[in-house]
Design a protein around this motif. Structure first.
Motif, mmCIF file in Angstrom:
data_model
loop_
_atom_site.group_PDB
_atom_site.id
_atom_site.type_symbol
_atom_site.label_atom_id
_atom_site.label_comp_id
_atom_site.label_asym_id
_atom_site.label_seq_id
_atom_site.Cartn_x
_atom_site.Cartn_y
_atom_site.Cartn_z
ATOM 1 N N ILE A 6 -24.649 -4.543 48.903
ATOM 2 C CA ILE A 6 -24.408 -4.131 47.518
ATOM 3 C C ILE A 6 -23.870 -5.326 46.754
ATOM 4 O O ILE A 6 -22.884 -5.937 47.169
ATOM 5 C CB ILE A 6 -23.413 -2.956 47.457
ATOM 6 N N VAL A 23 -22.079 4.079 46.154
ATOM 7 C CA VAL A 23 -23.461 3.665 46.422
ATOM 8 C C VAL A 23 -23.779 3.807 47.910
ATOM 9 O O VAL A 23 -24.813 4.376 48.283
ATOM 10 C CB VAL A 23 -23.696 2.216 45.936
ATOM 11 N N VAL A 43 -28.803 -3.089 47.188
ATOM 12 C CA VAL A 43 -28.599 -2.421 45.911
ATOM 13 C C VAL A 43 -27.918 -3.415 44.982
ATOM 14 O O VAL A 43 -26.858 -3.954 45.305
ATOM 15 C CB VAL A 43 -27.738 -1.146 46.049
ATOM 16 N N SER A 69 -36.995 0.416 41.968
ATOM 17 C CA SER A 69 -37.056 0.266 43.420
ATOM 18 C C SER A 69 -38.203 -0.667 43.765
ATOM 19 O O SER A 69 -39.305 -0.521 43.225
ATOM 20 C CB SER A 69 -37.309 1.623 44.090
ATOM 21 N N ILE A 86 -32.997 -1.865 45.406
ATOM 22 C CA ILE A 86 -32.790 -0.921 44.313
ATOM 23 C C ILE A 86 -31.944 -1.644 43.280
ATOM 24 O O ILE A 86 -30.957 -2.297 43.626
ATOM 25 C CB ILE A 86 -32.059 0.349 44.794
ATOM 26 N N VAL A 112 -29.287 6.408 43.022
ATOM 27 C CA VAL A 112 -29.389 5.678 44.293
ATOM 28 C C VAL A 112 -30.200 6.507 45.294
ATOM 29 O O VAL A 112 -31.058 5.961 46.006
ATOM 30 C CB VAL A 112 -27.988 5.317 44.845
ATOM 31 N N THR A 116 -33.697 5.271 46.828
ATOM 32 C CA THR A 116 -33.858 5.199 48.282
ATOM 33 C C THR A 116 -35.055 6.023 48.731
ATOM 34 O O THR A 116 -35.838 5.592 49.590
ATOM 35 C CB THR A 116 -32.571 5.656 48.997
#
Length: 158
Positions: A6, A23, A43, A69, A86, A112, A116
């Motif tokens: 992240i 997240v 992410v 994405s 993402i 999220v 995903t």
């Protein structure tokens, strides 16, 4: 165990206490439910400008959007497959959450999960696909104690 990276590029994301945990929780819930655990995913918590540039370059839409994405190509011999990336746009996500009367953390969790699911091959181009993907999102969010984000749509009240 998944490898979840992240990166926070926009300081606005600090408005969510523990944003990285929010997240990670959403990614993990989705991967566990989809029985996909030994993967990597990234992410990026960015801003409207960054997402607008990516949206224009890769989708031909010169405007920001809430989430993008990008599935990764599978690399032979790599021990843990990488699902992809993402990217979320802070200003758009914040505006949507405010307009919909929900917390930013809950909205980010939804986006999220949505992103995903895209990386796992789910889509919403056709009505049937959209209904299946939305049902999956609703179930995953319920497991996190988050209300159905589609409940206030006019067609959902019929």
């Amino acid at each position: 165990m998944p490898d979840i990276d992240i990166l926070i590029e926009s300081p606005g994301w600090n408005a969510i206490p523990g944003v990285e945990a929010v997240v990670e929780r959403a990614v993990l819930a989705t991967l566990v439910a989809e029985k996909t655990d030994d993967v990597g995913i990234s992410v990026l918590l960015g801003n409207d400008a960054a997402v607008r540039e990516l949206n224009a370059q890769y989708r031909g839409k010169d405007q920001p959007t809430n989430v993008l994405s990008f599935p990764a190509p599978q690399i032979p011999g790599q021990p843990a497959p990488v699902l992809g990336d993402i990217i979320l746009a802070y200003e758009t996500c914040r505006s949507e959450a405010e307009a919909e009367g929900k917390s930013l953390a809950d909205h980010v969790s939804h986006l999220v999960i949505h992103g995903t699911l895209h990386l796992l091959g789910h889509d919403h181009q056709e009505d049937e696909e959209a209904e299946a993907m939305e049902a999956r999102e609703i179930a995953l969010l319920a497991g996190l104690g988050i209300a159905n984000p589609y409940a206030d749509r006019p067609e959902a009240q019929g």
